[in-house]
Design a protein around this motif. Structure first.
Motif, PDB file in Angstrom:
ATOM      1  N   THR A  95       0.551  -3.867  37.738  1.00 22.48           N
ATOM      2  CA  THR A  95       1.549  -3.123  38.517  1.00 22.48           C
ATOM      3  C   THR A  95       2.787  -3.967  38.789  1.00 22.48           C
ATOM      4  OG1 THR A  95       0.561  -3.800  40.630  1.00 22.48           O
ATOM      5  CG2 THR A  95      -0.241  -1.745  39.645  1.00 22.48           C
ATOM      6  N   GLY A  96       2.824  -5.198  38.247  1.00 22.51           N
ATOM      7  CA  GLY A  96       3.990  -6.048  38.404  1.00 22.51           C
ATOM      8  C   GLY A  96       3.973  -6.921  39.638  1.00 22.51           C
ATOM      9  N   LYS A  97       2.863  -6.955  40.358  1.00 24.60           N
ATOM     10  CA  LYS A  97       2.775  -7.801  41.557  1.00 24.60           C
ATOM     11  C   LYS A  97       2.534  -9.246  41.138  1.00 24.60           C
ATOM     12  CE  LYS A  97       0.240  -8.459  45.910  1.00 24.60           C
ATOM     13  NZ  LYS A  97       1.449  -8.524  46.744  1.00 24.60           N
ATOM     14  N   LEU A  98       3.327 -10.169  41.684  1.00 22.90           N
ATOM     15  CA  LEU A  98       3.166 -11.590  41.407  1.00 22.90           C
ATOM     16  C   LEU A  98       2.251 -12.222  42.446  1.00 22.90           C
ATOM     17  CD1 LEU A  98       3.904 -14.242  39.934  1.00 22.90           C
ATOM     18  CD2 LEU A  98       5.884 -14.418  41.469  1.00 22.90           C
ATOM     19  N   ILE A  99       1.177 -12.837  41.967  1.00 21.88           N
ATOM     20  CA  ILE A  99       0.258 -13.600  42.814  1.00 21.88           C
ATOM     21  C   ILE A  99       0.498 -15.069  42.492  1.00 21.88           C
ATOM     22  CG2 ILE A  99      -2.143 -13.966  43.487  1.00 21.88           C
ATOM     23  CD1 ILE A  99      -1.225 -11.098  43.918  1.00 21.88           C
ATOM     24  N   HIS A 139       0.140 -15.145  32.945  1.00 21.19           N
ATOM     25  CA  HIS A 139       0.130 -16.187  33.963  1.00 21.19           C
ATOM     26  C   HIS A 139       0.905 -17.407  33.476  1.00 21.19           C
ATOM     27  CE1 HIS A 139      -3.391 -16.964  31.395  1.00 21.19           C
ATOM     28  NE2 HIS A 139      -3.265 -18.247  31.724  1.00 21.19           N
ATOM     29  N   PHE A 140       1.129 -18.348  34.376  1.00 14.71           N
ATOM     30  CA  PHE A 140       1.944 -19.524  34.062  1.00 14.71           C
ATOM     31  C   PHE A 140       1.552 -20.657  34.985  1.00 14.71           C
ATOM     32  CE2 PHE A 140       4.143 -17.031  37.284  1.00 14.71           C
ATOM     33  CZ  PHE A 140       4.411 -17.992  38.244  1.00 14.71           C
ATOM     34  N   GLN A 141       1.960 -21.871  34.604  1.00 13.38           N
ATOM     35  CA  GLN A 141       1.874 -23.046  35.477  1.00 13.38           C
ATOM     36  C   GLN A 141       3.156 -23.842  35.304  1.00 13.38           C
ATOM     37  OE1 GLN A 141      -0.990 -23.778  32.877  1.00 13.38           O
ATOM     38  NE2 GLN A 141      -1.966 -21.915  33.613  1.00 13.38           N
ATOM     39  N   GLN A 142       3.734 -24.265  36.424  1.00 19.68           N
ATOM     40  CA  GLN A 142       4.974 -25.039  36.393  1.00 19.68           C
ATOM     41  C   GLN A 142       4.816 -26.288  37.252  1.00 19.68           C
ATOM     42  OE1 GLN A 142       8.244 -23.524  38.695  1.00 19.68           O
ATOM     43  NE2 GLN A 142       9.783 -24.276  37.251  1.00 19.68           N
ATOM     44  N   ASN A 143       5.327 -27.401  36.740  1.00 17.05           N
ATOM     45  CA  ASN A 143       5.366 -28.642  37.510  1.00 17.05           C
ATOM     46  C   ASN A 143       6.797 -28.846  37.992  1.00 17.05           C
ATOM     47  OD1 ASN A 143       5.188 -31.176  38.597  1.00 17.05           O
ATOM     48  ND2 ASN A 143       4.884 -32.249  36.653  1.00 17.05           N
TER      49      ASN A 143
END
Length: 218
Positions: free
Chosen positions: A132-136, A154-158
């Motif tokens: 539904t486009g909700k960012l967790i 999903h993603f990971q950022q430093n």
């Protein structure tokens, strides 16, 4: 009479379904992958007489990978069935992800697995999108665990000035990875510019410039 037939049908169906589910489980102690054999939805079993302890051993996740020559400042070291043949039919695998300062593991999904990461070093900003486009999303630290549901972006950022690293666990021996940018803009054969332009609400010239950053895989 009709009610009895329905009950009989439901009973037979449930028994058959339970049997089918049970038969998806491994019917032997192990099935070490024959990486040189035919691959049909997985690997055939290696000759048991040829199994060695090395089939269940892998040292590749011990050391940090070099992130200096990567476009996103992140490097993934996989520990899947192709690196650990003993994982075949076990439904599990692991990877290590290392991030340079400012590094990013860009938006992607794993079509065959959920993922849980454990932070070895550093601090990360991580998140996933629901359908539904909700960012967790959340900032996580050394020792923390974060979980990404199966097949969701999903993603990971430093975002910090120091390196970071995680160990990732998957509930698949070969989870697969589909990255958004390369998939859409580096497809082979290419997705038409006008189609992508309409989808993203931009001019075709913008799409052409983006495609230049994602050479199509041969």
């Amino acid at each position: 009479m009709a009610t009895s037939m329905i009950h009989l049908f439901v009973t037979v169906f449930l028994v058959a379904a339970h049997t089918a589910f049970a038969e998806t489980n491994m019917l032997q102690d192990l099935c070490v992958a024959d990486l040189k054999g035919a691959k049909v939805n997985g690997y055939a079993c290696k000759d048991p007489s040829q199994i060695t302890p090395e089939d269940f051993y892998y040292i590749g996740l011990a050391a940090a990978a070099d992130t200096s020559n990567t476009a996103m400042g992140s490097a993934i070291t996989a520990g899947n069935v192709e690196k650990i043949p003993g994982l075949n039919m076990m439904g599990t695998s692991m990877s290590r992800i290392d991030y340079a300062p400012g590094g990013l593991n860009p938006p992607h999904l794993h079509p065959r697995a959920s993922e849980a990461i454990f932070v070895l070093e550093g601090r990360l900003f991580v998140g996933f999108l629901t359908t539904t486009g909700k960012l967790i999303s959340k900032h996580i630290n050394k020792g923390d665990v974060f979980v990404f549901p199966r097949a969701l972006l999903h993603f990971q950022q430093n975002p910090n000035n120091a390196p970071a690293s995680v160990i990732a666990a998957f509930d698949s021996q070969n989870p697969g990875t589909q990255s958004v940018g390369p998939s859409l803009f580096g497809a082979n054969p290419p997705i038409p510019d006008d189609l992508l332009a309409k989808a993203f609400g931009v001019e075709p010239q913008v799409i052409q410039k983006v495609k230049e950053k994602f050479p199509a895989k041969k």
